[in-house]
Scaffold this active site. Structure first.
Site, PDB file in Angstrom:
ATOM      1  N   GLU A 140      18.637   9.240  25.536  1.00  0.00           N
ATOM      2  CA  GLU A 140      19.872   8.464  25.333  1.00  0.00           C
ATOM      3  C   GLU A 140      21.090   9.364  25.123  1.00  0.00           C
ATOM      4  OE1 GLU A 140      18.237   4.204  23.664  1.00  0.00           O
ATOM      5  OE2 GLU A 140      18.884   5.673  22.182  1.00  0.00           O
ATOM      6  N   GLY A 225      -3.261   1.107  21.525  1.00  0.00           N
ATOM      7  CA  GLY A 225      -3.256   2.457  20.957  1.00  0.00           C
ATOM      8  C   GLY A 225      -2.569   3.427  21.884  1.00  0.00           C
ATOM      9  N   ASP A 252       9.520   4.971  18.746  1.00  0.00           N
ATOM     10  CA  ASP A 252      10.183   6.026  17.962  1.00  0.00           C
ATOM     11  C   ASP A 252       9.340   6.378  16.740  1.00  0.00           C
ATOM     12  OD1 ASP A 252      12.292   5.758  19.761  1.00  0.00           O
ATOM     13  OD2 ASP A 252      13.241   4.197  18.536  1.00  0.00           O
TER      14      ASP A 252
HETATM   15  O1  RIB Z   1      13.820   2.553  20.595  1.00  0.00           O
HETATM   16  C1  RIB Z   1      14.573   1.538  19.994  1.00  0.00           C
HETATM   17  C2  RIB Z   1      16.028   1.817  20.084  1.00  0.00           C
HETATM   18  O2  RIB Z   1      16.421   1.758  21.431  1.00  0.00           O
HETATM   19  C3  RIB Z   1      16.914   0.819  19.377  1.00  0.00           C
HETATM   20  O3  RIB Z   1      17.111   1.119  18.028  1.00  0.00           O
HETATM   21  C4  RIB Z   1      18.172   0.825  20.207  1.00  0.00           C
HETATM   22  O4  RIB Z   1      19.246   1.443  19.580  1.00  0.00           O
HETATM   23  C5  RIB Z   1      17.804   1.545  21.488  1.00  0.00           C
HETATM   24  O5  RIB Z   1      18.357   2.786  21.528  1.00  0.00           O
END
Ligand code: RIB
Length: 320
Positions: A140, A225, A252
């Site tokens: 990102e 998983g 994440d």
């Molecule tokens: O991976 C989840 C995230 O993807 C969100 O918090 C949103 O901001 C996007 O970036």
């Protein structure tokens, strides 16, 4: 314990719960919306901070109220913010998120300040970030900045983990810098498939990425998983039971748990198992960062749902 640096995005998430996702051209009414801290980079850094890792973040926020709030949020959760800069004239990155009753989401991102993180920012923070051992990236922030940072970090002998989300075109030269790539199954096929007309099986697709130079693929498989793929080997590592309310940020949190275990010197199998556990715990509330667990919570959870030898050996991690 080794230290970790996240180089990535910081977003404000605007989340609306919907009964179903709208069709093209359709307008739906949500009961309301909530605002959360998010962004793949920020989520990984905060999850690591909550677990108790030694973690710093490099990234950019806008010169708006959200930017200063986000820096405070990172600090409150134990993240070193010396590598965060405020980009004048830019707004903090924003994600517009719809969540359905099954916890699935649809996301649209406006990068804002994240899009202004340049190679010269990496140079500016170099003496600070190079203190870390393990580096986490997502997609990102500009790919050119990622490629520049990865190349320098690899030359310095650092460990590099890439979560290749959201799926984006990557230069072939980037793959050789990656020690651990953590796509979901769709992303494995996306990155392998560029030159193939037919649908590849997971292992076949992962092998293409290994041939491009990635050391290890960890394919996240949600409720199933994850799969660990190295050379000729494909190993399944089971999921933990969970009750998803909002799966935003699950990947994440997986990456945070994975990196935490690596930083503790644990095996890759244990790292995947810890990633699965942190991801499972984090999706039980609305908001990517709302339910991120402490290592003590993870420890209790893993003991309750022993999945065999890998979680058994993890018990020693929790108290560390
Ligand atoms: O991976 C989840 C995230 O993807 C969100 O918090 C949103 O901001 C996007 O970036």
């Amino acid at each position: 314990m080794k230290s970790i640096c996240v180089i990535g995005s910081l977003n404000i998430d605007l989340v609306a719960a919907v009964e179903r996702f709208p069709q093209p051209g359709e307008t739906l009414t949500a009961a309301g919306y909530s605002t959360f801290f998010g962004g793949k980079g920020g989520n990984q850094a905060i999850a690591l901070g909550k677990l108790g890792a030694n973690v710093k973040m490099v990234g950019k926020v806008g010169d708006d109220i959200h930017g200063s709030d986000y820096i405070r949020n990172l600090r409150m959760n134990g993240v070193d913010t010396a590598g965060i800069r405020v980009e004048k004239g830019a707004s903090t990155g924003t994600a517009m998120i719809l969540v359905d009753p099954q916890g699935e989401n649809q996301i649209v991102i406006s990068p804002g300040a994240n899009g202004h993180l340049t190679p010269s920012d990496i140079d500016e923070h170099w003496s600070h970030l190079i203190e870390s051992d393990i580096f986490l990236f997502q997609l990102e922030i500009p790919i050119g900045t990622i490629a520049y940072a990865m190349k320098r970090l690899k030359q310095a002998g650092k460990t590099i983990v890439l979560d290749p989300a959201p799926a984006s075109q990557l230069p072939d030269s980037l793959f050789k810098y990656i020690d651990y790539m953590t796509p979901n199954e769709t992303e494995v096929k996306y990155y392998a498939n560029r030159h193939h007309q037919y649908v590849l099986q997971l292992k076949e697709a992962a092998n293409i990425l290994l041939r491009k130079g990635v050391q290890t693929i960890v394919a996240k498989a949600g409720a199933e998983g994850a799969y660990l793929i190295r050379d000729a080997d494909l190993q399944h590592i089971g999921a933990y039971p969970t009750d998803p309310v909002d799966t935003t940020g699950a990947g994440d949190c997986f990456n945070a748990g994975f990196a935490y275990a690596l930083a503790m010197g644990r095996s890759v199998e244990e790292a995947v198992s810890l990633g699965n556990a942190v991801g499972a715990l984090a999706i039980r509330q609305v908001g990517a960062q709302s339910a991120m667990p402490s290592i003590e919570e993870v420890d209790v959870f893993m003991k309750k749902h022993l999945l065999g030898s890998e979680s058994d050996s993890y018990r020693q991690l929790g108290g560390a």
